[in-house]
Design a protein around this motif. Sequence first.
Motif, short mmCIF file in Angstrom:
data_model
loop_
_atom_site.label_atom_id
_atom_site.label_comp_id
_atom_site.label_asym_id
_atom_site.label_seq_id
_atom_site.Cartn_x
_atom_site.Cartn_y
_atom_site.Cartn_z
N HIS A 172 0.88 -1.18 0.00
CA HIS A 172 0.00 0.00 0.00
C HIS A 172 0.91 1.22 0.00
CE1 HIS A 172 -3.48 -2.52 1.23
NE2 HIS A 172 -2.58 -3.16 1.97
N CYS A 207 -4.71 5.81 -0.15
CA CYS A 207 -3.72 4.80 -0.54
C CYS A 207 -3.31 5.11 -1.97
CB CYS A 207 -4.31 3.40 -0.46
SG CYS A 207 -3.14 2.13 -0.95
N GLU A 209 -1.07 3.25 -3.90
CA GLU A 209 -0.46 2.13 -4.63
C GLU A 209 -1.58 1.12 -4.87
OE1 GLU A 209 2.89 1.60 -5.48
OE2 GLU A 209 2.31 -0.30 -6.40
N TYR A 210 -1.77 0.71 -6.11
CA TYR A 210 -2.89 -0.19 -6.40
C TYR A 210 -2.76 -1.46 -5.57
CZ TYR A 210 -6.30 -3.09 -8.60
OH TYR A 210 -7.36 -3.91 -8.79
N CYS A 211 -3.79 -1.75 -4.76
CA CYS A 211 -3.69 -2.86 -3.81
C CYS A 211 -4.89 -3.79 -3.90
CB CYS A 211 -3.54 -2.29 -2.40
SG CYS A 211 -4.86 -1.17 -1.94
N HIS A 215 -8.96 -0.54 -3.83
CA HIS A 215 -7.84 0.40 -3.64
C HIS A 215 -8.34 1.85 -3.60
CE1 HIS A 215 -4.49 2.97 -4.76
NE2 HIS A 215 -5.08 3.20 -5.91
N MET A 218 -9.77 3.38 -0.12
CA MET A 218 -8.89 3.20 1.03
C MET A 218 -8.38 4.58 1.44
SD MET A 218 -5.80 0.48 1.40
CE MET A 218 -4.79 0.45 2.87
CU1 CUA Z 1 -4.09 0.09 -0.28
CU2 CUA Z 1 -4.19 0.88 -2.53
#
Ligand code: CUA
Length: 338
Positions: A172, A207, A209-211, A215, A218
């Motif tokens: 993340h 967030c 960063e692709y998670c 995502h 978040m």
């Molecule tokens: Cu956690 Cu994107």
Amino acid sequence: MRRFAGRLLLTSAVLACAGCRSEGGQSALDAHGSQAHTLLRLMSAFTWVCGAVFALVVLVLAASLFRRRLTLEPPSRPDARSQRRSTVAVSSAVGATVVIIVGLTLLSFVATRGLTADERNALVVRLRGYQWWWEFTYLDGRPSDTITTANELHIPVGRPVRILLEAPDVIHSFWVPSLAGKKDLIPGRDNEITITAELPGVYRGQCAEYCGLQHAHMALLVVADPPDLFATWQAAQRRPGAEPANREAAEGRRVFLSKPCAACHTIQGTPAAGTLGPDLTHVASRQFIAAGELPTTRGSLAAWIADPQTIKPGNNMPMVPLSGGELRAVSAYMASLR
Ligand code: CUA
């Protein structure tokens, strides 16, 4: 030509509306933290210098094209004078390029070194990023004073906060643009970031960063308060969960403790000690639930408990079958946990 001008105007308007918002709770151009100010200065320096270089190059290019068009005959053999002139021009351009690149590199080095300076009197908070919510644990003071909360970080204005970044599942990235730059939370790797709010306020983060599926959902809030207000908040958060004030909330607590809820969530002062989901000891004191998805009201708590998968598909909270009465009681209990 007219069509081109029209398109240019439209593109500029779209860019102005979409990307250049400079105020509000989530903008790197609206700096309210010392780290964000450092980055904003760096960004401005890069923009101005690179913008000036670009404008100069375009001007020189336009001038040379214009001059070539005026002289109809093919260029004559270069004489010694014009050759000397081009040598001087090329050497100056190369020299200027080297000076600018070295200058910007030094500027960048000095600025980013300041971001990771050793902060002695810092408040230490551990941040764990999960799919798809944030867990904050305040590590200062005695172990019994430890506070665990979710999706909302309270900090004192003017004091550096060292955030230790951990990710138990996937990568993340913690990003609160008005306060600091972005830093990744990487499984198996210790990262940290320091933020210092200069003004009280509520700053939104996301967030970065692709998670996974949720995502984009978040989000987090950083609430920066004057030190005395922060101390009051801290003292309130250290208390166990509120005792139910009425019969419905008491029934809600009974249902909560008898159903699978207690296996995943903690409510201090009760036997519920699960650690898979957010700590709910003071859930109603937070502005949002489900990492920025819904404002915290009794209705939204009930909606979330009734069907978390419709509100945020793919999240780890299962649907626990409850009767209408049980759902009303549990949501009343949750809403009382201030
Ligand atoms: Cu956690 Cu994107």
